[in-house]
Design a protein around this motif. Structure first.
Motif, PDB file in Angstrom:
ATOM      1  N   ILE A  93       3.106   3.111 -13.421  1.00  0.00           N
ATOM      2  CA  ILE A  93       1.726   3.468 -13.754  1.00  0.00           C
ATOM      3  C   ILE A  93       0.787   2.684 -12.838  1.00  0.00           C
ATOM      4  CG2 ILE A  93      -0.052   3.384 -15.526  1.00  0.00           C
ATOM      5  CD1 ILE A  93       2.133   3.798 -17.600  1.00  0.00           C
ATOM      6  N   VAL A  94      -0.110   3.390 -12.163  1.00  0.00           N
ATOM      7  CA  VAL A  94      -1.048   2.752 -11.237  1.00  0.00           C
ATOM      8  C   VAL A  94      -2.463   2.824 -11.810  1.00  0.00           C
ATOM      9  CG1 VAL A  94       0.376   3.196  -9.209  1.00  0.00           C
ATOM     10  CG2 VAL A  94      -1.300   4.903  -9.924  1.00  0.00           C
ATOM     11  N   GLN A  95      -3.338   1.998 -11.243  1.00  0.00           N
ATOM     12  CA  GLN A  95      -4.694   1.897 -11.775  1.00  0.00           C
ATOM     13  C   GLN A  95      -5.724   2.494 -10.826  1.00  0.00           C
ATOM     14  OE1 GLN A  95      -5.789  -1.973 -13.129  1.00  0.00           O
ATOM     15  NE2 GLN A  95      -3.882  -2.334 -14.225  1.00  0.00           N
ATOM     16  N   LYS A  96      -6.817   2.926 -11.406  1.00  0.00           N
ATOM     17  CA  LYS A  96      -7.923   3.477 -10.621  1.00  0.00           C
ATOM     18  C   LYS A  96      -8.514   2.380  -9.739  1.00  0.00           C
ATOM     19  CE  LYS A  96     -10.710   6.013 -13.002  1.00  0.00           C
ATOM     20  NZ  LYS A  96     -11.816   6.447 -13.909  1.00  0.00           N
ATOM     21  N   THR A  97      -8.828   2.722  -8.485  1.00  0.00           N
ATOM     22  CA  THR A  97      -9.404   1.743  -7.571  1.00  0.00           C
ATOM     23  C   THR A  97     -10.930   1.724  -7.705  1.00  0.00           C
ATOM     24  OG1 THR A  97      -9.872   3.149  -5.665  1.00  0.00           O
ATOM     25  CG2 THR A  97      -7.568   2.453  -5.978  1.00  0.00           C
ATOM     26  N   PRO A  98     -11.580   0.692  -7.147  1.00  0.00           N
ATOM     27  CA  PRO A  98     -13.051   0.646  -7.185  1.00  0.00           C
ATOM     28  C   PRO A  98     -13.710   1.642  -6.232  1.00  0.00           C
ATOM     29  CG  PRO A  98     -12.093  -1.554  -6.860  1.00  0.00           C
ATOM     30  CD  PRO A  98     -10.996  -0.553  -6.642  1.00  0.00           C
ATOM     31  N   TRP A  99     -12.904   2.299  -5.371  1.00  0.00           N
ATOM     32  CA  TRP A  99     -13.473   3.146  -4.314  1.00  0.00           C
ATOM     33  C   TRP A  99     -13.178   4.623  -4.527  1.00  0.00           C
ATOM     34  CZ3 TRP A  99      -9.908  -0.836  -2.917  1.00  0.00           C
ATOM     35  CH2 TRP A  99     -10.533  -2.081  -2.698  1.00  0.00           C
TER      36      TRP A  99
ATOM     37  N   ALA B 252      -8.007  -4.581  -2.339  1.00  0.00           N
ATOM     38  CA  ALA B 252      -8.223  -4.425  -3.782  1.00  0.00           C
ATOM     39  C   ALA B 252      -7.967  -5.731  -4.527  1.00  0.00           C
ATOM     40  CB  ALA B 252      -7.313  -3.338  -4.326  1.00  0.00           C
ATOM     41  N   PRO B 253      -8.725  -5.973  -5.601  1.00  0.00           N
ATOM     42  CA  PRO B 253      -8.489  -7.161  -6.434  1.00  0.00           C
ATOM     43  C   PRO B 253      -7.248  -6.980  -7.292  1.00  0.00           C
ATOM     44  CG  PRO B 253     -10.161  -5.768  -7.427  1.00  0.00           C
ATOM     45  CD  PRO B 253      -9.827  -5.129  -6.113  1.00  0.00           C
ATOM     46  N   LYS B 254      -6.830  -8.090  -7.902  1.00  0.00           N
ATOM     47  CA  LYS B 254      -5.736  -8.000  -8.869  1.00  0.00           C
ATOM     48  C   LYS B 254      -6.242  -7.252 -10.096  1.00  0.00           C
ATOM     49  CE  LYS B 254      -3.444 -12.289  -7.484  1.00  0.00           C
ATOM     50  NZ  LYS B 254      -2.990 -13.630  -7.908  1.00  0.00           N
TER      51      LYS B 254
ATOM     52  N   ILE C  14      -4.554  -4.543  -9.012  1.00  0.00           N
ATOM     53  CA  ILE C  14      -4.227  -3.472  -8.076  1.00  0.00           C
ATOM     54  C   ILE C  14      -3.462  -4.010  -6.872  1.00  0.00           C
ATOM     55  CG2 ILE C  14      -5.212  -1.759  -6.491  1.00  0.00           C
ATOM     56  CD1 ILE C  14      -7.455  -1.334  -8.515  1.00  0.00           C
ATOM     57  N   SER C  15      -3.871  -5.182  -6.373  1.00  0.00           N
ATOM     58  CA  SER C  15      -3.179  -5.763  -5.217  1.00  0.00           C
ATOM     59  C   SER C  15      -1.720  -6.072  -5.549  1.00  0.00           C
ATOM     60  CB  SER C  15      -3.894  -7.038  -4.761  1.00  0.00           C
ATOM     61  OG  SER C  15      -3.914  -8.015  -5.806  1.00  0.00           O
ATOM     62  N   ASN C  16      -1.439  -6.443  -6.779  1.00  0.00           N
ATOM     63  CA  ASN C  16      -0.055  -6.697  -7.187  1.00  0.00           C
ATOM     64  C   ASN C  16       0.760  -5.399  -7.184  1.00  0.00           C
ATOM     65  OD1 ASN C  16      -0.690  -9.387  -7.591  1.00  0.00           O
ATOM     66  ND2 ASN C  16      -1.038  -9.156  -9.780  1.00  0.00           N
ATOM     67  N   ILE C  17       0.130  -4.305  -7.616  1.00  0.00           N
ATOM     68  CA  ILE C  17       0.800  -3.003  -7.594  1.00  0.00           C
ATOM     69  C   ILE C  17       1.134  -2.617  -6.163  1.00  0.00           C
ATOM     70  CG2 ILE C  17       0.517  -0.535  -8.069  1.00  0.00           C
ATOM     71  CD1 ILE C  17      -1.284  -1.307 -10.428  1.00  0.00           C
ATOM     72  N   VAL C  18       0.173  -2.795  -5.258  1.00  0.00           N
ATOM     73  CA  VAL C  18       0.382  -2.449  -3.846  1.00  0.00           C
ATOM     74  C   VAL C  18       1.510  -3.284  -3.249  1.00  0.00           C
ATOM     75  CG1 VAL C  18      -0.671  -2.467  -1.553  1.00  0.00           C
ATOM     76  CG2 VAL C  18      -1.990  -1.671  -3.528  1.00  0.00           C
ATOM     77  N   THR C  19       1.529  -4.576  -3.553  1.00  0.00           N
ATOM     78  CA  THR C  19       2.586  -5.447  -3.048  1.00  0.00           C
ATOM     79  C   THR C  19       3.956  -4.996  -3.534  1.00  0.00           C
ATOM     80  OG1 THR C  19       1.081  -7.347  -2.971  1.00  0.00           O
ATOM     81  CG2 THR C  19       3.445  -7.826  -2.988  1.00  0.00           C
ATOM     82  N   GLY C  20       4.059  -4.657  -4.813  1.00  0.00           N
ATOM     83  CA  GLY C  20       5.329  -4.198  -5.361  1.00  0.00           C
ATOM     84  C   GLY C  20       5.789  -2.895  -4.748  1.00  0.00           C
ATOM     85  N   LEU C  21       4.853  -1.955  -4.543  1.00  0.00           N
ATOM     86  CA  LEU C  21       5.199  -0.671  -3.938  1.00  0.00           C
ATOM     87  C   LEU C  21       5.643  -0.844  -2.490  1.00  0.00           C
ATOM     88  CD1 LEU C  21       2.297   1.592  -5.276  1.00  0.00           C
ATOM     89  CD2 LEU C  21       4.709   1.718  -5.912  1.00  0.00           C
ATOM     90  N   THR C  22       4.942  -1.700  -1.763  1.00  0.00           N
ATOM     91  CA  THR C  22       5.274  -1.937  -0.364  1.00  0.00           C
ATOM     92  C   THR C  22       6.681  -2.512  -0.222  1.00  0.00           C
ATOM     93  OG1 THR C  22       2.943  -2.299   0.189  1.00  0.00           O
ATOM     94  CG2 THR C  22       4.573  -3.180   1.717  1.00  0.00           C
ATOM     95  N   ALA C  23       7.067  -3.355  -1.176  1.00  0.00           N
ATOM     96  CA  ALA C  23       8.399  -3.962  -1.115  1.00  0.00           C
ATOM     97  C   ALA C  23       9.506  -2.921  -1.300  1.00  0.00           C
ATOM     98  CB  ALA C  23       8.524  -5.048  -2.183  1.00  0.00           C
TER      99      ALA C  23
END
Length: 260
Positions: free
Chosen positions: A38-44, A59-61, A63-72
């Motif tokens: 499940i991902v979250q709405k961004t500020p943009w 993106a702030p946390k 969201i940044s944690n989600i991006v890091t996990g997906l990138t891995a």
């Protein structure tokens, strides 16, 4: 070769169920289990999903944690399936940076050629070599479950109607007059109606809920009030008949699949 299926949505049933169903179906052919995030709405969000995806690194946390996990997890051997507006920028980021295979469900709001496939309803009138169209919605025949059985156990034997109620929107206004018309049509077509299993969506206004319950107060009813998972697929599996409002193609598809 695809070694992983990653399904992304905002967690809303109308987005989560299609992405999970498609991921599960594809897993039978790709021989790999899908995972769902499940991902979250961004500020943009207002900037459009292409620019939105480029700004995800800022993106702030959390969201940044989600991006890091997906990138891995991302690589050219990963199939990413997104559904709904919120998941779009995450999928596009992974496509651009890591060359994942990207499938999007519903209208991507432009740049459809940048996806490996786009799966959307025929009424969107979008076509192309990578476009897969469907008539109503991605669904499957609903199955009875313990949650629905628990709701419906107090209903009497006989003809049971599953009433699936959405909400007012640009295409539909649910008024007290509309609800009385529903009741007239239901009682005319189901003179032996024994009870109702009523479910409301997240879009159903409080006044509409009140009016529906009052209209059918003379019948034994069970209803979902919005707390916990919505048991309406189980309602559809267990009921003898079904009626649904027209504001959601997904709900229409679920009712059609139930064969009530």
């Amino acid at each position: 070769m695809i070694t992983k299926i990653l399904c992304l949505s905002d967690g809303r049933p109308g987005n989560q169920r299609p992405v999970q169903l498609l991921g599960t179906e594809l897993s039978k052919y790709l021989h790999t289990e899908p995972s769902h995030l499940i991902v979250q709405k961004t500020p943009w969000r207002r900037l459009g999903n292409q620019l939105e995806s480029m700004l995800l690194g800022l993106a702030p946390k959390p969201i940044s944690n989600i991006v890091t996990g997906l990138t891995a997890e991302a690589s050219q051997e990963v199939l990413v399936i997104t559904c709904g507006r919120t998941a779009l920028p995450y999928g596009r980021l992974l496509k651009r940076r890591h060359r994942v295979k990207l499938v999007h469900i519903l209208n991507p709001y432009g740049h459809a050629k940048q996806f490996d496939a786009v799966v959307l309803p025929k009424h969107d009138l979008i076509s192309g070599p990578n476009i897969v169209q469907y008539q109503l919605g991605l669904t499957q025949k609903p199955k009875a479950d313990d949650e629905a059985l628990s709701f419906m156990k107090k209903l009497p034997q006989g003809s049971i109607l599953a009433l699936v109620v959405g909400g007012s929107n640009a295409h539909q206004h649910i008024s007290a007059e509309n609800i009385q018309m529903w009741k007239t049509a239901i009682t005319k077509n189901m003179p032996d109606l024994a009870g109702l299993a009523i479910t409301f969506s997240r879009r159903t206004q409080p006044d509409t809920k009140k009016l529906v319950l009052e209209a059918f107060a003379e019948y034994p009813c069970c209803f979902y009030d919005g707390n916990g998972p919505n048991p309406y697929p189980g309602f559809l599996a267990l009921a003898s008949h079904a009626a649904v409002t027209i504001d959601s193609m997904n709900m229409l598809a679920d009712v059609a699949a139930s064969e009530c």
